[in-house]
Structure formats: C-alpha cells, structure tokens
Write a protein that holds these residues in place. Sequence first.
Motif, mmCIF file in Angstrom:
data_model
loop_
_atom_site.group_PDB
_atom_site.id
_atom_site.type_symbol
_atom_site.label_atom_id
_atom_site.label_comp_id
_atom_site.label_asym_id
_atom_site.label_seq_id
_atom_site.Cartn_x
_atom_site.Cartn_y
_atom_site.Cartn_z
ATOM 1 N N SER A 116 5.259 -4.728 -7.152
ATOM 2 C CA SER A 116 5.749 -3.320 -6.724
ATOM 3 C C SER A 116 6.963 -2.674 -7.480
ATOM 4 O O SER A 116 7.619 -3.697 -8.308
ATOM 5 C CB SER A 116 6.488 -3.602 -5.328
ATOM 6 O OG SER A 116 5.716 -4.289 -4.277
ATOM 7 N N SER A 117 6.707 -1.622 -7.651
ATOM 8 C CA SER A 117 7.347 -0.953 -8.905
ATOM 9 C C SER A 117 7.804 0.395 -8.563
ATOM 10 O O SER A 117 7.644 1.039 -7.554
ATOM 11 C CB SER A 117 6.605 -0.699 -10.084
ATOM 12 O OG SER A 117 5.797 -1.671 -10.609
ATOM 13 N N SER A 118 8.982 0.903 -9.054
ATOM 14 C CA SER A 118 9.565 2.150 -8.950
ATOM 15 C C SER A 118 8.859 3.103 -10.214
ATOM 16 O O SER A 118 8.951 2.817 -11.452
ATOM 17 C CB SER A 118 11.194 2.295 -9.336
ATOM 18 O OG SER A 118 11.620 1.458 -8.284
ATOM 19 N N GLN A 173 3.547 8.691 -4.952
ATOM 20 C CA GLN A 173 4.634 7.640 -5.000
ATOM 21 C C GLN A 173 5.560 7.533 -5.688
ATOM 22 O O GLN A 173 6.490 6.538 -6.090
ATOM 23 C CB GLN A 173 4.008 6.211 -4.268
ATOM 24 C CG GLN A 173 3.007 6.326 -3.232
ATOM 25 C CD GLN A 173 3.873 6.906 -2.019
ATOM 26 O OE1 GLN A 173 4.837 6.584 -1.233
ATOM 27 N NE2 GLN A 173 3.167 8.224 -1.432
ATOM 28 N N ALA A 174 5.460 8.607 -6.851
ATOM 29 C CA ALA A 174 6.241 8.558 -8.034
ATOM 30 C C ALA A 174 7.344 9.468 -7.841
ATOM 31 O O ALA A 174 6.971 10.520 -7.349
ATOM 32 C CB ALA A 174 5.561 8.673 -9.306
ATOM 33 N N GLU A 175 8.414 9.459 -8.426
ATOM 34 C CA GLU A 175 9.470 10.402 -8.468
ATOM 35 C C GLU A 175 9.184 11.589 -9.486
ATOM 36 O O GLU A 175 8.826 11.185 -10.564
ATOM 37 C CB GLU A 175 10.866 9.696 -8.756
ATOM 38 C CG GLU A 175 11.324 8.757 -7.821
ATOM 39 C CD GLU A 175 12.044 9.268 -6.590
ATOM 40 O OE1 GLU A 175 12.086 10.460 -6.785
ATOM 41 O OE2 GLU A 175 11.824 8.458 -5.742
ATOM 42 N N LYS A 187 8.526 11.837 -4.502
ATOM 43 C CA LYS A 187 7.739 10.805 -4.036
ATOM 44 C C LYS A 187 7.504 11.325 -2.456
ATOM 45 O O LYS A 187 8.556 11.898 -1.828
ATOM 46 C CB LYS A 187 8.771 9.700 -3.831
ATOM 47 C CG LYS A 187 8.050 8.433 -3.247
ATOM 48 C CD LYS A 187 8.953 7.068 -3.532
ATOM 49 C CE LYS A 187 8.403 6.032 -2.761
ATOM 50 N NZ LYS A 187 9.413 4.787 -3.106
ATOM 51 N N CYS A 231 1.449 -1.708 -7.002
ATOM 52 C CA CYS A 231 2.556 -1.052 -7.455
ATOM 53 C C CYS A 231 3.234 -0.304 -6.457
ATOM 54 O O CYS A 231 4.565 -0.134 -6.357
ATOM 55 C CB CYS A 231 2.489 0.120 -8.532
ATOM 56 S SG CYS A 231 1.771 -0.743 -10.069
ATOM 57 N N LYS A 253 7.616 6.820 -11.968
ATOM 58 C CA LYS A 253 7.976 8.108 -12.225
ATOM 59 C C LYS A 253 6.805 9.056 -12.599
ATOM 60 O O LYS A 253 5.914 8.543 -13.350
ATOM 61 C CB LYS A 253 9.039 8.259 -13.482
ATOM 62 C CG LYS A 253 8.615 7.786 -14.712
ATOM 63 C CD LYS A 253 9.589 7.783 -15.870
ATOM 64 C CE LYS A 253 9.030 7.340 -17.188
ATOM 65 N NZ LYS A 253 8.777 5.995 -17.318
#
Length: 426
Positions: free
Chosen positions: A295-297, A324-326, A371, A242, A299
């Motif tokens: 790979s991911s965005s 690494q999450a918003e 992030k 991810c 939250k």
Amino acid sequence: MLKKSTKGLNGVLQIPGDKSISHRAVMFGAIAEGKTTIKNFLAGADCLSTISCFERLGIQIERNETDVTVYGKGLYGLREPQELLDVGNSGTTIRLMMGILAGQNFFSVLAGDESIAKRPMTRVVTPLRQMGALIDGRENGGKTPVSVRGGNLHGITYELPVASAQVKSAVLLAGLYAEGTTTVIEPVKTRDHTERMISTFGGNIQIKDASITIEGGQELRGADILVPGDISSAAFFLVAGCIVPNSEIKLENVGLNESRTGIIDVLRQMGADVTIISKQTNEKEEPVGDLIVKSSSLKGIEIGGNLIPRLIDEIPIIALMATQAEGTTVIKDAKELKVKETNRIETVVSELSKLGANIVATDDGMIIQGKTPLKSAKVNSYGDHRIGMMLSIAALLTDGDAELENPEAVSVSYPEFYEHLASLMN
C-alpha cells in the motif's frame, strides 16, 4: 456481485503465462521443424484460438493444462484449411497469422467475433500486399473476414506508420518466406517477443537501433519454451496492492522484458512501494523476476510519448490508480486505445465515472483528478477483458458491493483472475 475489501490484500500469486509469448510460441512451433514444448502456456480464450487455427492448418498440438507440445512441420508444412480460421476475440492471432499465411501457396480465410470485425486490418494488409500477398475482405481487406492467397513474396523495407508490435511481427513472419531481405523500421520501440522468439528457434535476425532485418528462406528448429508470467496481468494486482489499504502482495516469475515494463516505471514515478527482488535472464530468453508491492501514497503524473507502447495494455488499470493519487494525472499520445477490444478511452471514462471518478476523455487519452472516493454502481466490461479486471479492482474501494456485467470477459487473458483475487482477500 463484486465485493469491496475490508482487510486489505495479502498473499503470493503465480501470475499465468504471458499472452503475447504464448501465442508466438505456438506459431513458431508450428512453422519450425520438429517438436516444441511450451511450459506455463496461457490457457486463455485468445491463445486457445491460436491453437485451434493451427490445428485446422494440419498441425498436431497436445495440451495438458499449461503444458503444450507442438509438432512442427517446417515453414511449408501447413496445409490449406478446409474451413474458416476462427480467431475468436484475438487481434494477435489474426494479425500475426496473416503474416504466416502470406507466405503459404494456398487460400485461407480468417474471421473472428463482433469485436474483431470492428478492428482495423489495413495496417497489416498494406505491407503484406507490398510483399506480394493477395489479400481481400470487407472494406478492401480493412475488416474481417479477410482472405489470404500467399506465396511468391519478396522482401521489403517497411517503416511502421504506427508503433505496433503486431504489425512488426506480421511483416517479420512474412519475411521468413520472402525472397531476399525484409527490414522493419519502428517509430518507437515496441515489445520484442517476436525477435527473441526467432533467435530462440534458431533464426538469424539483425537489430540495429529502430531497424530489424531478417533474411528469407531460413529454417527454424523446435525449441523448449518456458513462458514467464504476464506483466499485463500482473499489473492489476500491482495496482491493487498500491491502492487498497493494508496490502502486501508478492507476484512470482513475472516477465520483465524492458519493452513491457512501463507499468513499473509509472508505479515508481507515482510513488508506489514496488520492489523487484530477483531477476534472471540471458541474451535470447525473456527476463523474469518476482515483485513485491505494498500500500502506497501516490501522486499524479503525466504519461505519454515513448512510454505509451511499453504500457498500452495497462492504461485502464493505470487510470484507476490515478483516481487514488493526489493531484492530476494526464495520459496522452494513446490514440491506439481506440482500436482495442473496445474504444478503451471511452469505456474507461464511462465506467469509472459511474463509480464516482473525476475523469474526462481527450482525443488521445484522459485526464484524471484524484484522490477520489469511489461509490458502488452497476458497471460493464463490454466484453473487454482488461476493462473487466480493472473494474473488479475498482470495486475493492467502493462504499458497497458493485455489480459487473459481462464478467466472463476476463477469461480471454486471465481465466483464474477471480479465484486469485479471492485468495488475497481471505
């Protein structure tokens, strides 16, 4: 030296066998009548400690890499050990074995390494004493070494004060030797590998809501066990897939027991691109499937409550994912982390902070702001396998190569970890 990733992680992995199931397969095989064969056994240090202990109890065990054969002698076939039973670093070994030894009409002593010497045993000792076992040790049996003189057990009804599969399993194993009925009541459902294993070996167990009941005096029969890949080990590559750009990883034959899949729930809640592409199961055996992660965005979310027992071992790698999450990720209700191989709240926070993470400890968890870019630094596993693997994945994202002290700790649960990681970077 740990290398950063420049091209992403791509490839297919066969995750090694589940640690919890490997332990239990040997234990049940030893106290069952006849031969038990185990395929895809985890040949990590913890599970090898379990084999060693049962060999000292007079059980013949043959091992050919990941194939293990146990020649069981039935519930009362174990013999009094001539020497101390050394569990190494394995909390599962010592706590579950105490349940079995509580039923034996002989004397034994269990001990392990420095980490085990710090871990609490009272949670297991208390119900076993209520059942009639004579147990002593440092701090009135609360710390190792622990001595057990068993036999003449009687069934009890025991409400677990903490959600613990190890305590539940110890009481159920002792219940096999107890006169009458033993019932364990859980505050929250924990991993149910022991209950499934009892059924697989021909035992009768009743499960109703949070209550698990077993009758004493049952005979178990040898079985053929295929151990699925360990989802707690898979978690490191699920998260890596991810958070490392340009990645796609397939993980084959991973155990998908519902009591262990909290990590998949969290991945999906955070927005991860993770797919289960096959799943096979029957009522007694463990559900298994293949996973694909890309790979991911991500939250930030809040993680707590009944979800925690389903992902307690994955919290270190979830904490890294949260960097690494918003937004903000809050992990709570996880005080149990304090009594693992290290105090994992303190260790995760200290080591990720060295890498530049915005993370603070709370009394029962941690708060992570993302992030955040990570920087290279010298970090330490402190002998904790899951911390070592988490930091190795973190190093994939740092601005240069990172250095990990005590990297060998990963061999406890994943001897091939570095080899598998390198294969995805080629």
